[in-house]
Design a protein around this motif. Structure first.
Motif, PDB file in Angstrom:
ATOM      1  N   UNK A  84       0.846  -1.192   0.000  1.00 51.20           N
ATOM      2  CA  UNK A  84       0.000   0.000   0.000  1.00 51.20           C
ATOM      3  C   UNK A  84       0.882   1.243   0.000  1.00 51.20           C
ATOM      4  N   UNK A  85       0.588   2.221  -0.858  1.00 49.83           N
ATOM      5  CA  UNK A  85       1.344   3.470  -0.939  1.00 49.83           C
ATOM      6  C   UNK A  85       0.357   4.623  -0.770  1.00 49.83           C
ATOM      7  N   UNK A  86       0.583   5.432   0.247  1.00 53.47           N
ATOM      8  CA  UNK A  86      -0.283   6.590   0.522  1.00 53.47           C
ATOM      9  C   UNK A  86      -1.754   6.162   0.642  1.00 53.47           C
ATOM     10  N   UNK A  87      -1.971   5.034   1.295  1.00 53.56           N
ATOM     11  CA  UNK A  87      -3.327   4.547   1.499  1.00 53.56           C
ATOM     12  C   UNK A  87      -3.961   3.897   0.286  1.00 53.56           C
ATOM     13  N   UNK A  88      -3.207   3.767  -0.787  1.00 52.14           N
ATOM     14  CA  UNK A  88      -3.748   3.174  -2.027  1.00 52.14           C
ATOM     15  C   UNK A  88      -3.086   1.817  -2.262  1.00 52.14           C
ATOM     16  N   UNK A  89      -3.872   0.779  -2.557  1.00 48.61           N
ATOM     17  CA  UNK A  89      -3.274  -0.520  -2.881  1.00 48.61           C
ATOM     18  C   UNK A  89      -2.355  -0.396  -4.100  1.00 48.61           C
ATOM     19  N   UNK A  90      -1.164  -1.014  -4.008  1.00 45.27           N
ATOM     20  CA  UNK A  90      -0.222  -0.954  -5.120  1.00 45.27           C
ATOM     21  C   UNK A  90       0.138  -2.348  -5.599  1.00 45.27           C
ATOM     22  N   UNK A  91      -0.055  -2.574  -6.900  1.00 42.04           N
ATOM     23  CA  UNK A  91       0.473  -3.762  -7.562  1.00 42.04           C
ATOM     24  C   UNK A  91       1.846  -3.393  -8.097  1.00 42.04           C
ATOM     25  N   UNK A  92       2.875  -4.118  -7.703  1.00 36.79           N
ATOM     26  CA  UNK A  92       4.240  -3.747  -8.056  1.00 36.79           C
ATOM     27  C   UNK A  92       4.605  -4.107  -9.494  1.00 36.79           C
ATOM     28  N   UNK A  93       3.790  -4.957 -10.108  1.00 31.31           N
ATOM     29  CA  UNK A  93       4.101  -5.416 -11.467  1.00 31.31           C
ATOM     30  C   UNK A  93       2.831  -5.400 -12.307  1.00 31.31           C
ATOM     31  N   UNK A  94       2.947  -4.893 -13.530  1.00 32.94           N
ATOM     32  CA  UNK A  94       1.783  -4.825 -14.414  1.00 32.94           C
ATOM     33  C   UNK A  94       1.564  -6.112 -15.188  1.00 32.94           C
ATOM     34  N   UNK A  95       2.550  -6.994 -15.180  1.00 36.12           N
ATOM     35  CA  UNK A  95       2.439  -8.267 -15.883  1.00 36.12           C
ATOM     36  C   UNK A  95       3.416  -9.249 -15.264  1.00 36.12           C
TER      37      UNK A  95
END
Length: 711
Positions: A84-95
């Motif tokens: 999570x970055x700045x309260x937003x879920x983050x997917x570290x990879x697009x594929x």
């Protein structure tokens, strides 16, 4: 562009728990996820994953590689994949790129984490090379399909593939067959399994049956999407080069950093001058340094006005422009010997605007060390103290400046900052001259030279020489000292056959030479039957590899039998048969090629240093790069930068370099592009798939069958 992970594993935690998300439908209070524009490549050391990584590297697309053979690699778990970055879920990879559909042991927690990650964020997965089986939406190849060699097979893009990620192709996907004795391709051809949501994108006929089997296709299941590839390849093979762009576009949804274009430029050296001719009896070139002094009689090859007409007509037919590297003294000397007449120069000057022009020095003098040609091979002359005698700064400068003035007086449309020295001299040439002439850089600065040609076969890496940056050129194996096909074949035979067959023995001395011949070529048929197809394949391979470096030939090859054209027609005609009109060959002049290579190096350095971040939230893409580093990206048609369009159209997408001042670059995607996010249908986790069976990799993929040597 990769970031290879060799650190210890991050803390293990369930993906949904770490994000506060359920595996079911998205909730209104969960903000749209951030998806970083980076690809995860999980490699088993095989050629297929290496090929995809090489495509990402060349294009400038950031990726992280995890080597399954590395005992110190991280565990692929929820924390590795997302946070999570700045309260937003983050997917570290697009594929995600895997060696196959499941390279892990049965019931692997890592495969479970990947599957959950892909469902939660709608992340596509590429199975780089896998066995046809129900787990990937296909029937087993054994029985109803085929498993075996596909050397020389002509595959095709399906209507779904042309309407989807492979729309830049014309339709045909020919598989290489460079050697009758080496297996180069292997595939599992099969049809979709009953009830599977599988769409073939590339297919080929199943031997002995009326049906066609998938080689590439999309399999949708359990809230996930997989691109299933059932043939093996390496990064150099034509079949992969044709499909590489589409594989990346599919996995990224057409939204990624980096760009891939197909380049071809041809420099014609020694224009206005004459080239010495190969002597088929002496096996050397009278007048040049490979013949002992006084041996043989020079018999020069020089274009005539009809050759200029042919060149301009050919350019018009191919929508292509040649770069003419000229030596002004060639015309001056010809006029002196012919009562002031030079019809060739008159014709070229009259048609000067049909070509691009490059300063090739006035007399084509050798600008490195002073050559001692009393011996073969030549050596550098030395002073009494043993030091090397160098051509002086003034002599080099005079060669550059005099030719520039001659070209300007003739009205040639020049870029004054481009230069090709004779034989790339002044730069290092082994074994005689292992370093540059120390006077070269000074003379280049004296004349404002910014771009200097180098020979890719001996100086392939862009570097700085005084004020100039090098632009490596590919030498075509169409010899400078041949105006007739028979001369070309005779010299080719001499170089690449054994001493017992009357050849030079280079292949005996260096077995790695890849153009060695088992027997001499037929003088009449050898050029069209062997040399032209080989040189076409080499050059077309460069074109398909997102490689902007130019090729070079000589004016002699446009004269007499005009032996260059069959190769050039083979490259451009072959290209046109493979690619849609939306994907033209990019034909740049030398300076623009140098800028492209320079930008790539700067971008690569910034990405490798971790100085570039890029992510997508909904329909907004944000890229941050250091000031002075231009951003390269590929986006869907309709993408905007502010109120203006982004990039240039190519291959059905928009791509290009965008200058930034160190601040964020913000792009707005068209509304037709689906935003990533949690899967909206419940579809819980599927049962753990079994580990994919071992697939066959033929020798010609592990160790690619070579195209041939450069000269």
């Amino acid at each position: 562009m990769k970031r290879t992970i060799r650190t210890t594993a991050l803390a293990v935690g369930a993906l949904t728990a770490s994000l506060g998300l359920s595996a079911g439908p998205a909730h209104a209070d969960v903000p749209a996820p951030r998806v970083d524009l980076r690809v995860l490549v999980v490699s088993d050391g095989g050629p297929a994953t290496d090929a995809i990584a090489a495509e990402l590297e060349t294009a400038g697309t950031p990726y992280t590689e995890v080597d399954l053979q590395d005992a110190g690699r991280p565990v692929i778990d929820a924390g590795f994949l997302a946070d999570t970055v700045d309260g937003r879920p983050r997917a570290k990879y697009q594929a995600v790129v895997l060696p196959n559909d499941n390279p892990f042991p049965a019931n692997s927690a890592e495969m479970t984490a990947l599957a959950s990650y892909e469902r939660t964020y709608a992340i596509p997965q590429v199975d780089a090379y896998t066995y046809a089986r129900p787990e990937v939406g296909l029937q087993y190849a054994v029985g109803a399909g085929y498993a075996g060699s596909v050397d020389g097979v002509s595959a095709e893009v399906t209507p779904a593939g042309l309407a989807g990620p492979f729309g830049y192709l014309e339709g045909a996907v020919p598989f290489e067959d460079n050697s009758p004795t080496v297996g180069e391709s292997y595939a599992y051809l099969s049809t979709p399994a009953p009830g599977a949501d599988f769409v073939p994108y590339v297919q080929a006929a199943i031997p002995g049956r009326a049906t066609k089997g998938a080689l590439v296709g999309e399999y949708r299941h359990d809230g996930r999407r997989e691109l299933v590839v059932t043939f093996v390849y390496n990064q150099h093979q034509q079949q992969f080069r044709l499909l590489a762009r589409g594989i990346v576009e599919w996995m990224t949804g057409g939204v990624h950093l980096g760009a891939d274009r197909n380049y071809f430029a041809v420099h014609v050296d020694d224009v206005f001058a004459a080239d010495d001719r190969w002597d088929t009896r002496l096996n050397c070139t009278p007048g040049d340094v490979d013949c002992p002094p006084g041996e043989g009689t020079p018999n020069p090859i020089r274009m005539v006005p009809a050759d200029v007409d042919h060149a301009t007509a050919w350019q018009d037919s191919r929508n292509f422009t040649l770069d003419m590297a000229y030596n002004g003294s060639g015309s001056v000397d010809h006029r002196q010997d012919n009562n002031g007449a030079d019809p060739l120069a008159d014709k070229l000057i009259a048609d000067r605007d049909d070509f691009r022009w490059i300063n090739h020095t006035y007399t084509h003098a050798f600008l490195g060390c002073r050559q001692d040609v009393s011996v073969v091979p030549w050596k550098c002359a030395t002073n009494p103290d043993g030091s090397t005698q160098w051509v002086s700064r003034n002599e080099i400068s005079d060669e550059i400046a005099t030719n520039r003035v001659w070209g300007e007086s003739a009205g040639l449309p020049l870029d004054d900052d481009e230069l090709v020295t004779g034989e790339h001299s002044g730069l290092k040439v082994t074994p005689q001259q292992p370093g540059d002439n120390p006077n070269l850089g000074l003379a280049l600065a004296d004349n404002g030279i910014a771009w200097l040609a180098s020979d890719n076969s001996r100086d392939p890496v862009q570097r700085q020489v005084g004020s100039a940056t090098t632009v490596s050129r590919y030498p075509m194996n169409v010899f400078y000292n041949a105006g007739r096909a028979a001369e070309q074949v005779d010299e080719y035979n001499w170089i690449y056959t054994s001493r017992a067959q009357g050849g030079s023995g280079i292949c005996e001395d260096n077995p790695a030479t890849s153009t060695c011949l088992p027997a001499p070529l037929d003088t009449e048929a050898g050029y069209a039957g062997h040399i032209v197809p080989l040189e076409t394949r080499i050059a077309l391979g460069h074109v398909l590899s997102n490689d902007p470096k130019p090729h070079f030939i000589h004016q002699s090859n446009l004269a007499e039998d005009r032996i260059a054209y069959p190769v050039l027609d083979g490259v451009l005609g072959g290209y046109d048969a493979l690619f849609d009109e939306s994907t033209p060959v990019v034909n740049l002049r030398m300076e623009d090629i140098g800028v492209e290579m320079q930008r790539r190096a700067s971008w690569r350095g910034a990405v490798d240093a971790g100085q570039v971040t890029a992510y997508r939230v909904g329909d907004t893409v944000t890229v941050q790069a250091p000031g002075g580093v231009a951003v390269t990206a590929t986006m869907p048609a309709g993408t905007l930068r502010g109120n203006a369009g982004f990039g240039d159209a190519y291959a059905g997408a928009l791509s290009g370099w965008t200058a930034t001042a160190g601040g964020p670059l913000t792009l707005t995607l068209p509304s037709t592009v689906t935003a990533p996010g949690p899967v909206t249908e419940p579809g819980g986790p599927a049962a753990a798939a079994s580990t994919a069976p071992r697939t066959r990799v033929p020798a010609g993929v592990s160790d690619p069958v070579p195209y041939g040597a450069e000269r």
